[in-house]
Design a protein around this motif. Structure first.
Motif, PDB file in Angstrom:
ATOM      1  N   HIS A  23     -13.321 -53.189 -11.926  1.00 54.27           N
ATOM      2  CA  HIS A  23     -14.339 -52.978 -10.907  1.00 54.27           C
ATOM      3  C   HIS A  23     -15.690 -53.022 -11.580  1.00 54.27           C
ATOM      4  O   HIS A  23     -15.846 -52.530 -12.689  1.00 54.27           O
ATOM      5  N   PHE A  24     -16.671 -53.546 -10.878  1.00 56.71           N
ATOM      6  CA  PHE A  24     -17.955 -53.741 -11.496  1.00 56.71           C
ATOM      7  C   PHE A  24     -19.001 -52.839 -10.893  1.00 56.71           C
ATOM      8  O   PHE A  24     -18.924 -52.460  -9.731  1.00 56.71           O
ATOM      9  N   LEU A  25     -19.942 -52.472 -11.724  1.00 57.09           N
ATOM     10  CA  LEU A  25     -20.974 -51.532 -11.330  1.00 57.09           C
ATOM     11  C   LEU A  25     -21.714 -52.095 -10.131  1.00 57.09           C
ATOM     12  O   LEU A  25     -22.409 -53.090 -10.214  1.00 57.09           O
ATOM     13  N   THR A  26     -21.515 -51.494  -8.992  1.00 57.75           N
ATOM     14  CA  THR A  26     -22.145 -51.954  -7.764  1.00 57.75           C
ATOM     15  C   THR A  26     -23.047 -50.857  -7.272  1.00 57.75           C
ATOM     16  O   THR A  26     -22.691 -49.689  -7.292  1.00 57.75           O
ATOM     17  N   LYS A  38     -26.954 -59.829  -4.813  1.00 58.56           N
ATOM     18  CA  LYS A  38     -26.576 -58.923  -3.735  1.00 58.56           C
ATOM     19  C   LYS A  38     -25.226 -59.339  -3.167  1.00 58.56           C
ATOM     20  O   LYS A  38     -25.029 -60.477  -2.748  1.00 58.56           O
ATOM     21  N   ASN A  39     -24.276 -58.395  -3.166  1.00 56.94           N
ATOM     22  CA  ASN A  39     -22.931 -58.656  -2.661  1.00 56.94           C
ATOM     23  C   ASN A  39     -22.849 -58.340  -1.177  1.00 56.94           C
ATOM     24  O   ASN A  39     -23.719 -57.689  -0.607  1.00 56.94           O
ATOM     25  N   GLY A  40     -21.753 -58.766  -0.551  1.00 57.69           N
ATOM     26  CA  GLY A  40     -21.487 -58.347   0.810  1.00 57.69           C
ATOM     27  C   GLY A  40     -21.285 -56.841   0.866  1.00 57.69           C
ATOM     28  O   GLY A  40     -20.763 -56.241  -0.065  1.00 57.69           O
ATOM     29  N   GLY A  41     -21.715 -56.222   1.945  1.00 50.37           N
ATOM     30  CA  GLY A  41     -21.568 -54.781   2.068  1.00 50.37           C
ATOM     31  C   GLY A  41     -22.744 -53.999   1.534  1.00 50.37           C
ATOM     32  O   GLY A  41     -22.728 -52.769   1.547  1.00 50.37           O
ATOM     33  N   GLY A  42     -23.771 -54.698   1.027  1.00 48.66           N
ATOM     34  CA  GLY A  42     -24.978 -54.008   0.601  1.00 48.66           C
ATOM     35  C   GLY A  42     -24.993 -53.555  -0.838  1.00 48.66           C
ATOM     36  O   GLY A  42     -25.939 -52.899  -1.273  1.00 48.66           O
ATOM     37  N   THR A  43     -23.953 -53.867  -1.623  1.00 44.97           N
ATOM     38  CA  THR A  43     -23.948 -53.488  -3.036  1.00 44.97           C
ATOM     39  C   THR A  43     -24.592 -54.589  -3.871  1.00 44.97           C
ATOM     40  O   THR A  43     -24.824 -55.703  -3.396  1.00 44.97           O
ATOM     41  N   TRP A  44     -24.845 -54.249  -5.133  1.00 43.72           N
ATOM     42  CA  TRP A  44     -25.501 -55.178  -6.043  1.00 43.72           C
ATOM     43  C   TRP A  44     -24.690 -55.325  -7.320  1.00 43.72           C
ATOM     44  O   TRP A  44     -24.003 -54.395  -7.748  1.00 43.72           O
ATOM     45  N   SER A  45     -24.784 -56.494  -7.940  1.00 41.80           N
ATOM     46  CA  SER A  45     -24.239 -56.728  -9.276  1.00 41.80           C
ATOM     47  C   SER A  45     -25.345 -57.338 -10.124  1.00 41.80           C
ATOM     48  O   SER A  45     -26.290 -57.942  -9.592  1.00 41.80           O
ATOM     49  N   GLU A  72     -20.245 -51.337 -19.680  1.00 44.66           N
ATOM     50  CA  GLU A  72     -19.948 -52.485 -20.525  1.00 44.66           C
ATOM     51  C   GLU A  72     -20.257 -53.774 -19.777  1.00 44.66           C
ATOM     52  O   GLU A  72     -20.763 -53.750 -18.658  1.00 44.66           O
ATOM     53  N   LEU A  73     -19.911 -54.891 -20.397  1.00 46.70           N
ATOM     54  CA  LEU A  73     -20.082 -56.204 -19.785  1.00 46.70           C
ATOM     55  C   LEU A  73     -18.718 -56.834 -19.563  1.00 46.70           C
ATOM     56  O   LEU A  73     -17.840 -56.726 -20.417  1.00 46.70           O
ATOM     57  N   GLN A  74     -18.541 -57.479 -18.405  1.00 51.54           N
ATOM     58  CA  GLN A  74     -17.294 -58.151 -18.090  1.00 51.54           C
ATOM     59  C   GLN A  74     -17.580 -59.581 -17.645  1.00 51.54           C
ATOM     60  O   GLN A  74     -18.660 -59.879 -17.142  1.00 51.54           O
ATOM     61  N   PRO A  75     -16.602 -60.487 -17.826  1.00 58.73           N
ATOM     62  CA  PRO A  75     -16.873 -61.907 -17.568  1.00 58.73           C
ATOM     63  C   PRO A  75     -16.948 -62.292 -16.102  1.00 58.73           C
ATOM     64  O   PRO A  75     -17.441 -63.364 -15.780  1.00 58.73           O
ATOM     65  N   GLU A  76     -16.428 -61.438 -15.196  1.00 55.55           N
ATOM     66  CA  GLU A  76     -16.414 -61.802 -13.781  1.00 55.55           C
ATOM     67  C   GLU A  76     -16.985 -60.680 -12.928  1.00 55.55           C
ATOM     68  O   GLU A  76     -16.885 -59.507 -13.270  1.00 55.55           O
ATOM     69  N   ASN A  77     -17.553 -61.070 -11.805  1.00 56.21           N
ATOM     70  CA  ASN A  77     -18.006 -60.111 -10.796  1.00 56.21           C
ATOM     71  C   ASN A  77     -16.971 -60.116  -9.681  1.00 56.21           C
ATOM     72  O   ASN A  77     -17.056 -60.884  -8.732  1.00 56.21           O
ATOM     73  N   LEU A  78     -15.968 -59.256  -9.825  1.00 59.51           N
ATOM     74  CA  LEU A  78     -14.847 -59.306  -8.889  1.00 59.51           C
ATOM     75  C   LEU A  78     -15.177 -58.704  -7.535  1.00 59.51           C
ATOM     76  O   LEU A  78     -14.601 -59.081  -6.526  1.00 59.51           O
ATOM     77  N   ARG A  79     -16.048 -57.716  -7.514  1.00 60.94           N
ATOM     78  CA  ARG A  79     -16.464 -57.087  -6.258  1.00 60.94           C
ATOM     79  C   ARG A  79     -15.251 -56.793  -5.374  1.00 60.94           C
ATOM     80  O   ARG A  79     -15.184 -57.186  -4.218  1.00 60.94           O
ATOM     81  N   SER A  80     -14.271 -56.079  -5.924  1.00 61.96           N
ATOM     82  CA  SER A  80     -12.986 -55.962  -5.234  1.00 61.96           C
ATOM     83  C   SER A  80     -12.814 -54.663  -4.463  1.00 61.96           C
ATOM     84  O   SER A  80     -11.713 -54.321  -4.081  1.00 61.96           O
ATOM     85  N   LEU A  81     -13.872 -53.929  -4.211  1.00 65.13           N
ATOM     86  CA  LEU A  81     -13.719 -52.655  -3.517  1.00 65.13           C
ATOM     87  C   LEU A  81     -13.063 -52.826  -2.152  1.00 65.13           C
ATOM     88  O   LEU A  81     -12.276 -51.997  -1.724  1.00 65.13           O
ATOM     89  N   GLU A  82     -13.413 -53.919  -1.471  1.00 63.62           N
ATOM     90  CA  GLU A  82     -12.895 -54.084  -0.122  1.00 63.62           C
ATOM     91  C   GLU A  82     -11.475 -54.637  -0.122  1.00 63.62           C
ATOM     92  O   GLU A  82     -10.881 -54.813   0.934  1.00 63.62           O
TER      93      GLU A  82
END
Length: 387
Positions: free
Chosen positions: A3-6, A110-117, A135-145
């Protein structure tokens, strides 16, 4: 799954650019909340070093206050209250430095749902996928939903592992006298195999047994119990493509049944880390040739499957493959197929229970000691709780 810092930092304004939202409002000052409910912080209270960002619980302190500084048209920098900036290090981590240069630049998305990456110039994403690390990760999975938690929350379930055994809170078979831990059992013997998922936030849960304790990720990666739902008890459920679920602790390991009886945590989500979540009922489908009720769960005979007939009617199939039906003299019996006498209309009652009406207008009832029949009215004896 990482999960990425959103960040829940800004409201959209008609006609505003991304930079307007981040920098133009509130003088660019924000607190940044991650997926796990923790906040980006310049210091960790118990840390020896003070030059690393962490995520910490909400405390409204100045360490959680950040200024998002516009550096270029599409890039920003994160400035802590002490004047330091978050930097992307060579090893894929982060630290805090005094100057905003190449490694301190971030591209906001800006991601869907109002979060940011936030993406670094090296194409990696600012991430809080581990408990307190940034940390840093290679993908922005934005998988909360992507976690349909409504499927598993709230009522008692059983968890069947890849080898057909059930997660159990019974006293463990080969524990030392001071040990307590969950194990897997060959069959469902009673309440010890029943578990409740409790929501911690929109994507994390804890798993509570009927002993009142929570499954815990112990030191050494064994599974144990905790009295309270804290860091070590919190799990992220992930639904797999085969319909099973896997559960990742905040320390990046997966709940596993790869050993014969012992349950522990493993670094990868493979077959042994897949669990099937099943429902239970309190009807017995294999007693005296007709349905009956028992005071406890003794095995598969208490498992029932609801089969949809149409958008408002069902049939109730036992583990013996037979369908519960409305017999002559208003008794409950079995049918080999779901026909007129086997079809029921489920009705949800105000107390959270369900009642089931046959096509002949009678209600499935447990009003007698251990026999099931059909009664003309829907009263207390006709209420069933689905577990």
């Amino acid at each position: 799954m990482r999960h990425f810092l959103t960040f829940f930092v800004a409201l959209s304004i008609a006609g505003a650019t991304l930079m307007d939202e981040l920098v133009g409002q509130n003088e660019g000052k924000w607190r940044l909340k991650s997926h796990n409910g923790r906040y980006l912080s310049a210091y960790m209270k118990v840390a020896i070093f003070a030059n690393f960002p962490y995520t910490t619980p909400d405390d409204m302190g100045k360490d959680q206050q950040w200024t998002i500084v516009k550096v270029k048209d599409t890039e920003v920098a994160f400035k802590a209250s002490n004047g330091q900036f978050i930097r992307h290090t060579l090893m894929g981590g982060t630290d805090l430095v005094w100057n905003a240069d190449e490694w301190e630049m971030w591209i906001p998305v800006k991601n869907g749902g109002g979060t940011w990456s936030f993406r670094s110039r090296n194409g990696k994403w600012l991430s809080a996928y581990r408990w307190n690390k940034v940390e840093l990760q290679p993908e922005n999975l934005r998988s909360l939903e992507k976690y349909p938690l409504k499927e598993i929350l709230g009522i008692k379930r059983v968890l069947k592992s890849y080898n057909g055994k059930y997660l159990s809170s019974k006293p463990c078979f080969d524990c030392w006298f001071w040990e307590t831990r969950p194990e897997t059992q060959t069959w469902i013997s009673g309440p010890a195999e029943q578990w409740i998922f409790k929501s911690i936030n929109e994507h994390e849960v804890v798993l509570q047994g009927t002993n009142g304790l929570y499954v815990k990720h112990n030191n050494g990666d064994s599974a144990g119990y905790g009295d309270v739902a804290d860091e070590w008890e919190i799990l992220t459920p992930v639904k797999n493509s085969d319909g099973s679920w896997s559960f990742k602790s905040r320390y990046g390991k997966w709940l596993s049944a790869h050993q014969e009886r012992k349950v522990d945590f493993m670094p990868e989500n493979k077959a042994c880390e897949h669990w099937w979540i099943e429902y239970l009922s309190t009807l017995c489908s294999g007693c005296d040739g007709r349905p009956t009720t028992l005071p406890w769960i003794v095995g598969k005979t208490e498992n029932w499957t609801f089969k949809f007939i149409n958008d408002h009617e069902i049939a109730l199939q036992g583990s013996n493959g037979m369908y519960l039906n409305h017999n002559y003299y208003n008794q409950a019996g079995y049918g080999e197929r779901a026909d007129e006498w086997e079809i029921l209309t489920p009705v949800e009652n105000k107390d959270g229970s369900f009642s089931f009406r046959s096509r002949w207008g009678k209600w499935l009832s447990a009003h007698r000691s251990n026999f099931i029949d059909f009664m003309p009215e829907n009263k207390a004896c006709e209420h069933w709780w689905i577990e």
